[in-house]
Enzyme design. Sequence first.
Site, short mmCIF file in Angstrom:
data_model
loop_
_atom_site.label_atom_id
_atom_site.label_comp_id
_atom_site.label_asym_id
_atom_site.label_seq_id
_atom_site.Cartn_x
_atom_site.Cartn_y
_atom_site.Cartn_z
N LYS A 215 94.61 29.47 -17.05
CA LYS A 215 94.82 29.56 -15.46
C LYS A 215 96.17 29.97 -15.09
O LYS A 215 96.35 30.54 -14.05
CB LYS A 215 94.31 28.38 -14.79
CG LYS A 215 95.18 27.13 -15.32
CD LYS A 215 96.41 26.82 -14.11
CE LYS A 215 97.43 25.85 -14.53
NZ LYS A 215 98.59 25.70 -13.62
N THR A 272 96.02 27.08 -8.40
CA THR A 272 97.24 27.58 -9.04
C THR A 272 97.09 29.12 -8.53
O THR A 272 98.26 29.82 -8.17
CB THR A 272 97.40 27.50 -10.68
OG1 THR A 272 96.96 26.30 -10.94
CG2 THR A 272 98.74 27.91 -10.93
O1 LIG Z 1 99.66 23.31 -13.17
C1 LIG Z 1 100.10 22.91 -12.27
C2 LIG Z 1 99.17 22.63 -11.16
O2 LIG Z 1 98.04 21.93 -11.53
C3 LIG Z 1 101.18 23.50 -11.71
O3 LIG Z 1 101.26 25.04 -11.52
P1 LIG Z 1 102.54 26.15 -11.88
O4 LIG Z 1 103.07 25.65 -13.37
O5 LIG Z 1 102.12 27.21 -11.83
O6 LIG Z 1 103.64 25.53 -10.94
#
Ligand SMILES: O=C(CO)COP(=O)(O)O
Length: 371
Positions: A215, A272
């Site tokens: 993701k 995300t």
């Molecule tokens: O995993 C995350 C939200 O579930 C945090 O996302 P980021 O690492 O892209 O900031």
Amino acid sequence: MTISKSDQQILPALAKPYPRIAVIGSGSWGTALATVAKRAGREVVIWGRDEKTTDAIRERGENPKYLPGVELPKGIDATTDMGAALKDADAVLVVTPSKTLRKICARMKPHLKKGVPVALCAKGIETKTGLLLGEVAAEELPDHPIGALSGPTFAKETVLGHPTAATVAFDFTYADRLSPKDSPAARLAISMSSEFFRPYISDDLVGVEIGGAVKNVIAIACGMMSGAGFAENTRAALITRGMDEMKTLAEVLGGRRETVTGLSGAGDLTLTCSSTTSRNMSLGTQLGKGLKREECFDGKPVVVEGEVNSISVIDLAQRIGVSLPICESVHAVLHEGADLTQTFRDLWSRPIEAEPKALGLAFDHPFGENA
Ligand SMILES: O=C(CO)COP(=O)(O)O
Ligand SMILES: NC(=O)C1=CN([C@@H]2O[C@H](COP(=O)(O)OP(=O)(O)OC[C@H]3O[C@@H](n4cnc5c(N)ncnc54)[C@H](O)[C@@H]3O)[C@@H](O)[C@H]2O)C=CC1
């Protein structure tokens, strides 16, 4: 339907929470998970390498470096002494970035009571070895049940008490199947449960870990296209086809489709890929707008797991012989110097395929390289 008094006696007893939770990592997500555990009624201690941060958490109930202006619950202990943090821990959450995991596990090992469950809360795959984080931890901590906690969970929203859900996954042993309420997954889930945080229990550690790693890469792709001026149709297509890439990798490695469509897969992908609160989405957006990597985040060091995940995901995919076109495109732009616009133009004019793949149809695109 109300359960009659007599029926209530036969309901399985609740899983027993772990009384004392140690959180390794005093960054935004470590602090958020410590808050979740504290709100659920646990004794909580955070280990961090930065004394100013651990002092602030312990003495003032704040983490000005990673969660400025956010009030934490009182009573979270915090220390830079790994032995003190782990001494009486009944369960451990490891929340330092994925690339640190092997060394952190080795550092934890001498201080952990045998059999204490360890849940990995970082999202990634180890580069060079291609091992999932659960495999890395199992190598370093062979005497401990290893699991993961992962889902659509921005740290700041979690600390602010916005209702949040996540998956808690451990491989189930035979004993766990005989008595699920005594399994680490059930016990850790109940340990973290409150009116603000709703864990779901899983026995599919592989599926959960693949979801968390892939993701991040798809989020960078979504950011790149959004930053380059493309709109919601494009982002929706990337999310959907990105989920197919997540499913392809997870299933080949023994993960389950239901996990990919659950919180740690589709849930986290949706979150995300929909907000520049995500550092992965934000990095992609900045690159899509034409910034150089060193200009992104005003040059500040920010944890963007998708950058390293794109290397390990592609390496893993190549080893097992699966194609992940979106992840390959992100890898090409981030690590092979490929032009962003041309790379995504090529992505869009690959041979026409079928959905589902099982139809086995594919033919050259009228604007593709063979046109
Ligand atoms: O995993 C995350 C939200 O579930 C945090 O996302 P980021 O690492 O892209 O900031
Ligand atoms: N921030 C969020 O919203 C969420 C983050 N995560 C995951 O949590 C993991 C940690 O990220 P964040 O807490 O967000 O990052 P962060 O940058 O907020 O905190 C990282 C923490 O790790 C520590 N650290 C870094 N390198 C270290 C090392 N070599 N040894 C010891 N400590 C070290 C830092 O000092 C800091 O305390 C990542 O894998 C991320 O994907 C998962 C869900 C939500």
